[in-house]
Write a protein that holds these residues in place. Structure first.
Motif, PDB file in Angstrom:
ATOM      1  N   THR A 108     -24.197  30.443  53.308  1.00  0.00           N
ATOM      2  CA  THR A 108     -23.199  30.685  54.352  1.00  0.00           C
ATOM      3  C   THR A 108     -23.307  32.105  54.903  1.00  0.00           C
ATOM      4  O   THR A 108     -23.125  32.320  56.110  1.00  0.00           O
ATOM      5  CB  THR A 108     -21.790  30.437  53.800  1.00  0.00           C
ATOM      6  N   GLN A 112     -24.033  32.953  58.775  1.00  0.00           N
ATOM      7  CA  GLN A 112     -23.059  33.751  59.514  1.00  0.00           C
ATOM      8  C   GLN A 112     -23.705  34.987  60.133  1.00  0.00           C
ATOM      9  O   GLN A 112     -23.422  35.338  61.284  1.00  0.00           O
ATOM     10  CB  GLN A 112     -21.911  34.179  58.604  1.00  0.00           C
ATOM     11  N   VAL A 121     -16.535  32.174  58.005  1.00  0.00           N
ATOM     12  CA  VAL A 121     -17.516  31.782  56.999  1.00  0.00           C
ATOM     13  C   VAL A 121     -17.042  30.595  56.172  1.00  0.00           C
ATOM     14  O   VAL A 121     -17.848  29.785  55.699  1.00  0.00           O
ATOM     15  CB  VAL A 121     -17.846  32.992  56.096  1.00  0.00           C
ATOM     16  N   THR A 124     -18.239  27.271  57.700  1.00  0.00           N
ATOM     17  CA  THR A 124     -19.648  27.019  57.402  1.00  0.00           C
ATOM     18  C   THR A 124     -19.814  26.575  55.957  1.00  0.00           C
ATOM     19  O   THR A 124     -20.591  25.663  55.649  1.00  0.00           O
ATOM     20  CB  THR A 124     -20.477  28.288  57.655  1.00  0.00           C
ATOM     21  N   CYS A 125     -19.070  27.215  55.087  1.00  0.00           N
ATOM     22  CA  CYS A 125     -19.118  26.883  53.664  1.00  0.00           C
ATOM     23  C   CYS A 125     -18.673  25.444  53.420  1.00  0.00           C
ATOM     24  O   CYS A 125     -19.314  24.698  52.669  1.00  0.00           O
ATOM     25  CB  CYS A 125     -18.237  27.864  52.894  1.00  0.00           C
ATOM     26  N   GLN A 324     -16.282  32.268  48.065  1.00  0.00           N
ATOM     27  CA  GLN A 324     -15.705  33.260  48.972  1.00  0.00           C
ATOM     28  C   GLN A 324     -15.374  34.576  48.269  1.00  0.00           C
ATOM     29  O   GLN A 324     -15.183  35.604  48.931  1.00  0.00           O
ATOM     30  CB  GLN A 324     -14.427  32.701  49.615  1.00  0.00           C
TER      31      GLN A 324
END
Length: 373
Positions: A108, A112, A121, A124-125, A324
């Protein structure tokens, strides 16, 4: 305990999985790490890493021959007893969880930075995690067949990468050879092996499901696939040194992608990095799926569940959240990868398997498995 996934794969499919898994995210991040340690001798460190990796794979093959029908969790419980085995298995499962989250972070973060800078992000993750969970829920056979479909595309893109970059090679960038010294080269080799080969300990999630008429050839294929994957990564590292130079390679987060940006044929064919990004998408998808599959199946086996698929959704949520926060910033990521990760993966990928193999050898497990064949 019965296997949680009844899917079977053959020796050829094992080779493809191992090849794509060994390339994985390694091709994205390892050139930078090797260059920061050994400068222009990064490629030598990679070759040392391949040698160490072959020894590591040999250890896994010996353990596989000793316990051909058991996963890593099953081996731990058979060798160490139930409670000690569960403790080691939980550590194994924890590392596969961390590995899943870190690889997802790399993917990710890569997209990004280079393709979707204005997209949060986490979205996308989530999108990438969805296809990982889909593949895992479909089972090992689907994952193996997907890898077979992806392999030709990987080889085509890799061939395009090499041929289009060949005119820009500057061999002077790799001189003087062996300036970094033996200590740096060996440490670079350990880093390479720790990234590309020692995580193959998670192969034990699928090794009991390998069925081939000639198992010795299947085991030899595992060596060949691991060797081929390592050579691909070393060659990309060498291209980075030849074209970008050791300084730029060392400073880039994703030097292999910076390498692709250099492609220019007659000032006409340019900016094709988005197409060649398919290389990294294929390998990182397979590695993330492999990690995730290993995590949910090992955790299901520890919890004595009959179906690992019940854990895929909650584990996916945990994976997304942890990805994250696993690396707060790039400095922390570099510190983890260079200082914390090597001893951790050596303990998980070398020390524990050696202990299991030695104890199994003392108990005569190898003779028992051989007699069963």
């Amino acid at each position: 305990m019965a296997l949680l996934d009844n899917g079977k794969i053959n020796g050829r499919q094992l080779m493809v999985l191992v090849f794509l898994y060994s390339v994985g995210t390694t091709v994205l991040v390892i050139p930078s790490g090797l260059a920061s340690i050994a400068k222009q001798d990064a490629w030598i460190g990679g070759l040392v890493g391949i040698l160490l990796g072959m020894l590591t794979v040999g250890l896994y093959v010996m353990l596989w021959r000793m316990y051909p029908d058991k996963t890593f969790v099953g081996i731990c419980e058979a060798v160490l007893g139930r409670w000690a085995g569960i403790i080691i298995s939980l550590i194994y499962s924890l590392y596969s969880f961390i590995g899943t989250a870190t690889v997802l972070f790399y993917v990710t973060n890569f997209f990004q930075i280079h393709f979707l800078p204005r997209t949060p992000v986490v979205f996308t993750c989530i999108l990438f995690a969805i296809i990982v969970v889909m593949g895992t829920r479909m089972g090992l056979e689907s994952i193996a067949r997907t890898s077979e479909l992806m392999l030709p595309w990987f080889l085509i893109l890799f061939f395009v990468l090499v041929t289009t970059l060949t005119p820009q090679i500057n061999i002077d960038n790799m001189l003087p050879i062996y300036e970094a010294g033996t200590k740096s080269v060996i440490w670079a080799g350990i880093t390479f092996a720790g990234t590309a080969y020692m995580p193959m300990v998670f192969l034990f999630a699928l090794l009991p499901r390998v069925q081939d008429r000639q198992m010795n050839l299947a085991r030899m294929g595992l060596f060949l696939a691991a060797l081929a994957g390592g050579l691909c990564v070393v060659f990309v590292t060498l291209l980075c040194i030849w074209i970008l130079g050791p300084d730029i390679t060392m400073r880039s987060i994703f030097p292999s992608y910076a390498l692709v940006k250099k492609i220019s044929i007659g000032n006409f064919i340019q900016r094709i990095e988005a197409i060649l990004a398919g290389l990294w998408f294929i390998t990182t998808y397979m590695k993330t799926t492999f990690y995730f599959y290993s995590w949910v199946t090992s955790l299901s086996e520890i919890l004595r569940l009959n179906n690992y698929r019940t854990l895929t959704l909650p584990c996916a949520i945990m994976m997304i959240i942890f990805s994250q926060i696993v690396y707060p910033n790039v400095i922390y990521m570099q510190h983890w990868d260079s200082i914390v990760f090597p001893p951790y993966i050596i303990a998980m990928g070398i020390v524990i398997p050696v202990v299991l193999w030695v104890i199994g050898l003392m108990r005569g497990a190898g003779k028992v498995s051989a007699s069963q064949k």
